[in-house]
Scaffold this motif. Structure first.
Motif, PDB file in Angstrom:
ATOM      1  N   ARG A 162      -5.703  -3.858  -0.216  1.00 57.78           N
ATOM      2  CA  ARG A 162      -4.992  -4.812  -1.078  1.00 57.78           C
ATOM      3  C   ARG A 162      -5.523  -4.778  -2.508  1.00 57.78           C
ATOM      4  N   GLN A 169       3.430  -6.636  -1.313  1.00 58.88           N
ATOM      5  CA  GLN A 169       2.608  -6.331  -2.482  1.00 58.88           C
ATOM      6  C   GLN A 169       3.120  -5.072  -3.181  1.00 58.88           C
ATOM      7  N   ILE A 196       1.368  -6.316   2.879  1.00 57.40           N
ATOM      8  CA  ILE A 196       1.140  -5.141   2.029  1.00 57.40           C
ATOM      9  C   ILE A 196       2.462  -4.586   1.526  1.00 57.40           C
ATOM     10  N   GLY A 237      -1.769 -12.476  -1.869  1.00 56.97           N
ATOM     11  CA  GLY A 237      -1.582 -11.329  -2.733  1.00 56.97           C
ATOM     12  C   GLY A 237      -0.200 -11.454  -3.369  1.00 56.97           C
TER      13      GLY A 237
END
Length: 427
Positions: free
Chosen positions: A267, A293, A290, A32
């Motif tokens: 996500r 991200q 996360i 990600g």
């Protein structure tokens, strides 16, 4: 403080052997942030690729705050013609329990098939508490309601203790579904403005994805000792029942080795944000992937807000772990708020002006790795506007956190985060 620092220095050694291998294999794990084309169509296709669920059109949605969910739920149960199915983590004797029990008893005696699955950990059976058995289960079974426990703990060890169902699902006649943060207990009474009354958010849904919510109940029902549900539990909807304005997908997730559907969903929702991402979550201490991200989204110019519990919290170590994330998020540009009157228990997401998520999924390693969870992902600008108004009310009762007023981390918060992250580590 010296003991805390010493313990903090020792704790990483317990997980140190993971670190080199983690770095080595990182390029072979789920990456990600994702690049998604803007809007519902691209997001729906990405969600389908990741969890097997897209945004299906034809739903009617109703946003329900705090105890209003029980008013609506009891009304629907009392009007049930075929079946009522309840899957819940917490069910304990209380006034709200009495209301649900009375409605189920009346319907069961009228011939409606009523089935209940409760988690024995959330409902305190693990401690030998017999209140549910005597005050809830007996009343239900005497009237013909079938009740089962999900994964009894007798003779089991830690793996099963963590592998619970945290779902909150109610399905009436296979046509009406509920999910959100609710349990059936006294803390979900009231309006979320008193210390003993939790603040929470739920959704009532009609449309095609209720079938997937029923499927989630069915799978838990079978594992808990129930049989197959009859065909009437999965009715074919009339055309007018599939004409609602909202797209929706119910993402059912089970704990497992590897990346769960709950984490995949989170996500992708983050990746979908182009203008804003508002996160309200009771137990915000997600894995580093996360957090990274979210930092990347800030760099892209996305407005990110986080609303979490304040001083009233049912798990102090989780709150400390949550607060350990603040400094890096504030440095990235995230605005952070803590709800003050009571425990903030909602699990919601808003993306731009069209996407919302409501369900049971917390942004911690237990929900994202170990627990059974379910969330409704919705493409509905009107629902987003209603959820936005909930935010406006909640912020009036919240304190904004900055680096100068509580946002910096400390040894206790770092220790709490490391401890909570280790609980969910399996990859």
């Amino acid at each position: 403080m010296g003991e805390l620092q010493e313990l903090e220095e020792m704790l990483p050694q317990a997980g140190a052997h993971f670190l080199d291998s983690d770095r080595e294999r990182a390029k072979h794990e789920m990456q990600g942030p994702f690049f998604l084309p803007p809007g519902p169509t691209g997001f729906s296709f990405a969600l389908y690729q990741s969890v097997g669920v897209g945004l299906i059109p034809g739903h009617r949605l109703e946003l329900l705050e705090n105890s209003t969910v029980f008013d609506r739920m009891v009304e629907d149960i009392r009007n049930a013609k075929q079946s009522v199915h309840i899957l819940v983590y917490i069910w304990r004797p209380s006034r709200v329990s009495d209301r649900i029990v009375e409605a189920l008893v009346e319907r069961a005696r009228a011939g409606v098939q009523c089935r209940v699955v409760v988690d024995p950990v959330g409902s305190e059976q693990v401690r030998g508490d017999k209140d549910f058995d005597l005050q809830v289960e007996k009343r239900l079974t005497d009237a013909g309601v079938e009740v089962h426990y999900y994964r009894l703990l007798a003779g089991k060890v830690v793996g099963r203790l963590l592998g619970r169902t945290h779902n909150k699902i109610v399905v009436v006649d296979g046509r009406i579904g509920y999910t959100g943060g609710f349990g059936i207990w006294k803390v979900w009474e009231g309006d979320g403005l008193k210390p003993e009354e939790w603040r929470d958010t739920h959704v009532r849904v009609e449309g095609p994805e209720v079938r997937r919510m029923q499927l989630s109940f069915s799978r838990h029902w079978q594992e808990s000792g129930g049989g197959l549900l009859p065909p009437s539990a999965f009715p074919e909807l009339e055309e007018q029942e599939t004409q609602g304005p909202a797209g929706a997908g119910f993402v059912d997730s089970a704990g497992k080795l590897g990346v769960t559907d709950a984490e995949r969903m989170v996500r992708l929702v983050i990746a979908a944000a182009r203008e804003r991402l508002w996160i309200a979550n009771a137990y915000f201490t997600p894995p580093n992937a996360i957090l990274e991200q979210l930092e990347e989204k800030c760099r892209q110019g996305v407005e990110i807000r986080l609303l979490g519990p304040g001083p009233i919290h049912d798990v102090p170590i989780i709150r400390a772990s949550q607060r350990s994330t603040y400094e890096r998020l504030l440095d990235a540009g995230v605005r952070i708020y803590e709800y003050q009157p009571s425990m903030m228990h909602s699990k919601t997401l808003i993306v731009d002006d069209w996407l919302a998520v409501v369900g049971s999924t917390n942004l911690d390693v237990l929900s994202l790795n170990k627990l059974g969870e379910g969330s409704l992902v919705m493409n509905d600008p009107e629902f987003v506007r209603k959820l936005e108004r909930c935010w406006a009310k909640d912020l009036r009762h919240s304190k904004e956190i900055t680096l100068e007023n509580g946002g910096r981390t400390n040894p206790w918060r770092r220790l709490a985060r490391r401890s909570t992250q280790l609980v969910g580590r399996d990859r």
